[in-house]
Design an enzyme around this catalytic site. Structure first.
Site, PDB file in Angstrom:
ATOM      1  N   ASP A 456     -74.019 -80.868  41.669  1.00  0.00           N
ATOM      2  CA  ASP A 456     -75.095 -80.230  40.904  1.00  0.00           C
ATOM      3  C   ASP A 456     -76.349 -80.198  41.764  1.00  0.00           C
ATOM      4  O   ASP A 456     -76.468 -80.970  42.725  1.00  0.00           O
ATOM      5  CB  ASP A 456     -75.411 -81.034  39.638  1.00  0.00           C
ATOM      6  CG  ASP A 456     -74.407 -80.764  38.528  1.00  0.00           C
ATOM      7  OD1 ASP A 456     -73.719 -79.735  38.595  1.00  0.00           O
ATOM      8  OD2 ASP A 456     -74.301 -81.595  37.607  1.00  0.00           O
ATOM      9  N   ASP A 758     -73.134 -83.720  34.544  1.00  0.00           N
ATOM     10  CA  ASP A 758     -73.967 -84.532  33.645  1.00  0.00           C
ATOM     11  C   ASP A 758     -73.866 -84.104  32.187  1.00  0.00           C
ATOM     12  O   ASP A 758     -74.178 -84.861  31.289  1.00  0.00           O
ATOM     13  CB  ASP A 758     -75.432 -84.520  34.092  1.00  0.00           C
ATOM     14  CG  ASP A 758     -75.973 -83.105  34.270  1.00  0.00           C
ATOM     15  OD1 ASP A 758     -75.325 -82.152  33.791  1.00  0.00           O
ATOM     16  OD2 ASP A 758     -77.037 -82.945  34.897  1.00  0.00           O
ATOM     17  N   ASP A 762     -69.325 -80.288  31.248  1.00  0.00           N
ATOM     18  CA  ASP A 762     -68.795 -80.605  32.579  1.00  0.00           C
ATOM     19  C   ASP A 762     -67.516 -81.433  32.507  1.00  0.00           C
ATOM     20  O   ASP A 762     -66.845 -81.627  33.516  1.00  0.00           O
ATOM     21  CB  ASP A 762     -69.833 -81.378  33.404  1.00  0.00           C
ATOM     22  CG  ASP A 762     -70.980 -80.494  33.863  1.00  0.00           C
ATOM     23  OD1 ASP A 762     -70.732 -79.313  34.138  1.00  0.00           O
ATOM     24  OD2 ASP A 762     -72.124 -80.979  33.931  1.00  0.00           O
TER      25      ASP A 762
END
Length: 1019
Positions: A456, A758, A762
């Protein structure tokens, strides 16, 4: 050997291995000396199946109970009255008006009738002496009474096993038990033949050796169990937002009490049973509790929230009613016995190595015993005493049997699979200090083989400390940095627009502005929300005044699929207004009007669109995260059950949010590249922002490709095969895009992939990846539960540290295997060949037990706990298809084994002549010399094994105090055994010259090992 291992033991994966595969390798491990110890850290499939069956039964009971209660409520007439509830005197005396049993039955049975009887949620709060706005008052004496009457939010846990349990398990070793019987018989016969104390020496020597092995093994295993227990405690640490004493604060779920007001948002796990107080669009996943896959809407009409369930969407406040073992989740946990984690691929592979070598060792032991017995019979036939047997003959036969059994002890390397666990436990403990919490053992070793990291952007590569630094309000671009600029910005914007902007910022948010205990103003929420709230405060806005001025009618929380958040407000003067914010290009596409510099609403023409698009690109190219804010008047009303409109908005403005790159990220990315690990950025942000950050981090290079999620989705399979190896940045990606990318990298390109995540969405990608990395600060509980490793500080550099530790584990186990297989080979061949040629074994049972401890428990402690060094990140990753026992290892094993065998054989053949040994004790002195030389060969080989390819093996040796301590203890006890324990260990004190030769023979193995490392091999 590698082909045999691949054929039988390779099918076990790092995660999600089928049960048939797990069962298959267990069936193949036939030669096991101590199943309790060997399989301690492998999954108990039988117990796991029992737990799954119990869970299904319990879930079905709960599901039926809920369905029945819901069906029954449909027949309850509105005016029906419940039986009078009598408050127990103890509860009444403590200041409460409802007891724990009543609360438990109310929530557990989803009893709306009972809830109505008690006056609803607000009345329940009163009866619990709490407030739905201010929460519990911790200053009163009620807190202790509350704990005593209603319980604490902790579940019953099984007690840790004591040290003596590990001693008992170590004693379960079949070969040690046989040796124990041999020692007992030897003791009886020896005492009968020679009396006390001389006749007891051999038997007591074996007993002492067995006890030493058992206690050292048990101590090592017990320390491992303590490390795992500490890690388990860390895994269970969960914090949640709670209002207490009128202040919102973060608190451990284990400190919750009935009456607490808990704030839940998307991705949270419900920490206790409770009742919905207020909130919007709350969708709960109850599958973990009831087995039902269909999510449940929770609202005023269905206010029941169950512990252990997950918030799939929305946010709310919850009144805690039942905690700990009184909750459904607590009862479910109490009925289950855990089956343990799946075994790791390395554990399985080393079980395979131990099994293969064990079978070879067993054959050698049987043949050695047969040869020794045959030689004995031959000698007695020559002497004409075949039918005449004495006690000495019985002791000799017993010694042969003990030697054969001890060969099995040495030959079956039980320590190999356990060395993996030792190394992993050590690495996991150290990684905790480096801000990485490993949830699954296998992730630690798999990370060492990683070839690709999909990371990310926000919070991982960047600091996650966001501030609004630029804005485009009323078509005018302004920099925002301090209060004076904020006030001047207000003066340049028409009042009507400022009011709209503040209304949008303070109402269309998942955050809050609160006053803490010290009286300071504090913004809570996601970093994006807090950045906008700080911007609103900078403009002179009042959060509470804005929230009180309008009534929230509907909230659609932000999620990574829609990339937008929306609210509907009921205005003070009547009428409804919708506000939305989100990804700039998505919100801008939903607008057909804009507020101009005069504060007037005008149609969004081509020139205005181009100006706003250029502004977005300009902000993004400066590595700013862009958000667009818009509103629309709902003149025709709005039905609450419908979705907030997705078009027809008026653009208020665009803000640029700065999220600086974390210090050290660029160096970490460069380190990954040098280690052969490809780093890819997968983000939901604008592509220009993503590219700017990726260039700053060193992720996006000249040959790399940056692509948007919608474009990626439209590519054909052929195009993807060509495109994926070049992708370095994926922007505006959805969770499905991330999942697709990971799946292709793993299956099509055979890469070992680590993925960060997070959010709740996901979870599929984290589950699909070889290693799922969840963020400890920004990550939701759902993401953490799906992950293998939790990055506690959300820092990309920590991910690189995990990779380094993973490689360290893999290399350390290889070093230990190389060392142990060398000892195995030499000990087997020396005793076997000696038995065949001379009719006796130079290494006795007691001596072999000592050697076994050096190479097993002590060797594992020394070599499997080496800390990582920078050199590890300069070599290519092993990947998915790498051979564990490499050609480099075979070169070192065979070369060192050949040297040790030749030198010991030479001593056996010529030792008496070289050292001038004569007399009755010459054989004892020679055997002591051989034993001493053999042990020092292992000591110096242990040092040589610190690096399998480099000649300099002393670098950093003093930094590893465990290695130095183990080596020092080995040498110290070797001196004690030779000089002082001769009666028990069949040794005799040596002269200075003999000690020097023994040590020199061992030391000579080091230059030979260095020479071997210069021989090139195909890797």
């Amino acid at each position: 050997m590698e082909s045999l291992l691949n054929e039988n033991f390779r099918a076990v994966k790092a995660k999600n291995s089928p049960e048939e595969v797990l069962q298959k390798w267990r069936n193949l491990c036939g030669v096991v000396k101590n199943p309790k110890r060997r399989f301690r850290f492998t999954a108990n499939l039988e117990r796991r199946n029992q737990a799954a069956a119990m869970r299904r039964t319990y879930q079905e009971k709960l599901r039926v109970a809920v369905l029945v209660s819901k069906a029954a409520f449909q027949f309850i007439q509105a005016g029906a009255q419940s039986d009078d509830y009598i408050v127990p005197e103890e509860v009444k005396a403590a200041g409460f008006s409802i007891c724990a049993d009543e609360l438990e039955s109310l929530v557990e049975g989803h009893d709306l009738k009972k809830l109505k009887y008690h006056g609803g949620v607000a009345s329940i709060a009163d009866k619990l002496s709490t407030c739905t706005t201010a929460g519990l008052n911790t200053g009163s004496d009620l807190l202790n009474c509350r704990q005593k009457l209603f319980g604490i939010n902790k579940f019953i846990e099984s007690e840790g096993r004591s040290f003596w349990v590990f001693v008992w398990e170590a004693l379960q070793d079949m070969t040690l038990m046989i040796l124990g019987v041999c020692a007992f018989v030897s003791l009886i016969v020896g005492l009968a033949m020679e009396g006390w104390p001389k006749g007891a020496h051999d038997g007591l020597g074996i007993v002492a050796s067995i006890l030493l092995v058992v206690f050292v093994t048990a101590t090592s295993d017990y320390r491992q169990s303590l490390q795992f227990r500490d890690l388990d405690k860390e895994k269970k640490k969960i914090d949640i937002q709670v209002t207490r004493d009128g202040y919102r604060q973060k608190m451990s779920i284990y400190d919750l009490l009935p009456g607490d007001i808990v704030h839940l948002s998307i991705g949270d796990q419900v920490p206790a049973d409770g009742l919905f107080v207020s909130g919007f669009s709350v969708v709960i996943d109850e599958s973990s509790l009831t087995g039902e896959s269909e999510p449940v809407m929770v609202n005023v009409d269905n206010p029941f929230l169950m512990s252990g369930t997950k918030v799939q969407d929305g946010s709310c406040k919850m009144l805690v009613t039942t905690v700990g073992m009184r909750t459904q989740w607590g009862k479910l946990m109490a009925t289950l016995s855990e089956g343990g984690d799946d075994e790791t691929p390395l554990q399985v592979k080393l079980n395979g190595v131990a099994t293969l070598i064990g079978k070879v060792g067993l054959c050698f032991a049987v043949v050695t015993f047969a040869v020794l017995v045959q030689k004995m019979f031959g000698r007695k036939m020559q002497e004409g005493m075949l039918w005449s047997w004495s006690g000495d003959d019985a002791l000799e036969m017993l010694e042969y049997f003990a030697i054969a059994v001890t060969i099995v002890v040495v030959a079956v390397p039980e320590g190999l699979p356990l060395a993996v666990t030792l190394s992993l436990a050590f690495a996991m403990k150290k990684m905790m200090n480096d801000k990485a919490l490993v949830r699954h053992l296998a992730a630690c070793e798999t990370m060492g083989s990683a070839t690709s990291i999909c990371s990310d952007k926000t919070g991982t590569l960047t600091t996650n400390h966001m501030t609004v630094v630029k804005s485009c309000i009323c078509m005018n671009i302004k920099e925002v940095s301090n209060v004076s600029i904020g006030s001047s910005l207000c003066s340049e914007i028409p009042d009507s627009t400022v009011k709209l902007l503040l209304q949008s910022i303070f109402n269309n948010t998942g955050g809050e502005v609160v006053i803490d205990k010290e009286g300071n103003r504090k913004t809570l929420g996601t970093p994006t929300d807090t950045a906008l709230l700080d911007f609103g405060l900078l403009l002179g806005g009042d959060f509470q005044a804005e929230r009180n001025a309008a009534k929230l009618v509907k909230v659609e929380p932000f999620n990574s699929v829609k990339k937008r958040m929306g609210v509907v407000l009921e205005l003070p003067g009547g009428g409804l207004r919708a506000h939305c914010k989100g990804a700039s290009e998505i919100i801008l596409a939903a607008c057909d009007k804009v507020i101009n510099s005069n504060g007037e609403v005008v149609p969004l023409d081509k020139a205005s669109i181009n100006h706003l698009k250029n502004t977005i690109e300009q902000f993004a190219s400066e590595a700013l995260r862009t958000l667009c804010l818009a509103y629309m008047e709902l003149e025709n009303g709005f039905p609450v059950d419908k979705a907030i409109p997705s078009s027809g908005y008026t653009c208020i403005g665009i803000v640029g949010i700065k999220d600086p790159v974390r210090p050290g990220v660029k160096e970490s990315v460069a380190l990954c590249r040098s280690a052969g690990i490809t780093v890819r950025m997968v983000t939901g942000d604008n592509i220009n922002t993503a590219k700017a950050i990726a260039r700053e981090c060193g992720i996006l290079t000249d040959g790399g490709i940056a692509i948007e999620g919608p474009d990626f989705r439209e590519k054909s399979l052929e195009e993807l095969l060509e495109l994926i190896p070049k992708i370095q940045v994926m922007a505006r990606s959805s969770p499905l895009d991330k999942h697709t990318l990971v799946k292709h990298l793993r299956t099509t390109f055979d890469e070992v992939v680590a993925v960060t995540g997070d959010g709740t969405n996901d979870a599929p990608a984290l589950h699909e990846a070889d290693i799922g990395l969840a963020m400890g600060i920004a990550g939701t509980e759902v993401a953490k539960e799906s992950a293998d490793v939790i990055i506690l500080d959300d820092n990309f550099s920590t991910i690189v540290t995990v990779a380094k530790w993973g490689r360290s584990v893999y290399i350390n186990i290889q070093k230990f295997v190389q060392f142990q297989l060398t000892v195995n080979v030499v000990a087997l061949i020396v005793n076997f060949s000696s038995a065949c040629v001379t009719g006796s074994a130079p290494l006795t049972a007691v001596q072999l037990l000592w050697v076994n401890m050096i190479m097993d428990t002590l060797g594992a402690l020394a070599l499997a706990t080496e800390p990582p060094n920078e050199e590890l990140m300069k070599r290519a990753p092993v990947g998915r298809r790498g051979n564990f026992i490499s050609n480099v290892m075979w070169r070192n094993i065979l070369g060192q084994s050949l040297y040790q065998f030749l030198v010991i054989w030479f001593l056996q053949a010529k030792g008496k002549v070289i050292f001038g040994l004569e007399g009755s004790d010459s054989a004892l002195v020679l055997n002591t010399l051989i034993f001493n030389s053999f042990v020092f060969c292992q000591v110096f080989n242990e040092i040589s094994s610190r690096d399998m390819e480099k000649i300099d093996v002393f670098k950093g040796i003093l930094d590893n105090y465990v290695f130095v301590a183990v080596l020092s203890c080995t040498v110290f006890f070797q001196v004690i055994i030779i000089e002082y324990l001769g009666a028990f260990a069949n040794t005799t004190p040596l002269t200075f010259a003999q000690w020097f030769v023994s040590i020199f023979i061992g030391f000579l193995g080091m230059p030979i090992a260095a020479g071997l490392k210069m021989i090139p091999v195909h890797t």
